[in-house]
Design a protein around this motif. Sequence first.
Motif, mmCIF file in Angstrom:
data_model
loop_
_atom_site.group_PDB
_atom_site.id
_atom_site.type_symbol
_atom_site.label_atom_id
_atom_site.label_comp_id
_atom_site.label_asym_id
_atom_site.label_seq_id
_atom_site.Cartn_x
_atom_site.Cartn_y
_atom_site.Cartn_z
ATOM 1 N N THR A 120 -9.514 1.357 -59.199
ATOM 2 C CA THR A 120 -9.267 2.792 -59.011
ATOM 3 C C THR A 120 -9.780 3.580 -60.221
ATOM 4 O OG1 THR A 120 -7.138 2.712 -60.143
ATOM 5 C CG2 THR A 120 -7.124 2.256 -57.755
ATOM 6 N N ASP A 121 -9.744 4.894 -60.107
ATOM 7 C CA ASP A 121 -10.107 5.738 -61.247
ATOM 8 C C ASP A 121 -9.147 5.500 -62.411
ATOM 9 O OD1 ASP A 121 -12.225 6.732 -59.821
ATOM 10 O OD2 ASP A 121 -11.215 8.574 -59.217
ATOM 11 N N LYS A 162 -17.871 -0.837 -60.759
ATOM 12 C CA LYS A 162 -16.916 0.273 -60.923
ATOM 13 C C LYS A 162 -16.517 0.457 -62.387
ATOM 14 C CE LYS A 162 -13.734 3.376 -59.904
ATOM 15 N NZ LYS A 162 -13.777 4.542 -59.062
#
Length: 194
Positions: A120-121, A162
Amino acid sequence: MKIKNPSLEKIAVKKEQYPHPNLSEIALAGRSNVGKSSLINSLVNRKNLARTSSKPGKTRTINFYNIDDKFRLVDLPGYGYAAVSKSEKDDWGQIIEGYLYDRENLKEVFLLVDIRHEPTDNDLMMYNWIKDMGFSGYVIATKLDKVGKSKLQQYIKVIAQKLGIEDRKKIIYYSAETKENRDYIYKLMSEILG
């Protein structure tokens, strides 16, 4: 690495509650429900030393696990759980930051991510912070037993992209069920602790 007598030494929220900084520490950071407690239990060969919960967001404190009076594993509160209030999330952020900024005996921070999901961020923010603070940037991708081996490299690639990780050896896939890669994590911890 043989672990004989692990114990939960201290549960803390504030700096003055931390145990004495006489032992080196390795901290575990990650989202709620990513498997930090399961990782600890499987590393120390105990079923319930670290309490696991099916409800994410249960760990709201910093839990210090004394490993044979040689070092500590430090379980940080999970972040990113949607069902808590913003003020509670801010409190957790301050608890985590307070520990990470001020703990002089902290040797390394491992980021845990769920291998099945793109980080996730919040994971990216935590990873960048870990790197900016001068730590190595090791990532433990948990829940390996839930994915097929044929897709393993695909999942690792998603995590690497990511988080912007060039050296994929920094991503350690792990299963608390089968204990795959436990010896490798032991070896890594021994190197970190010197």
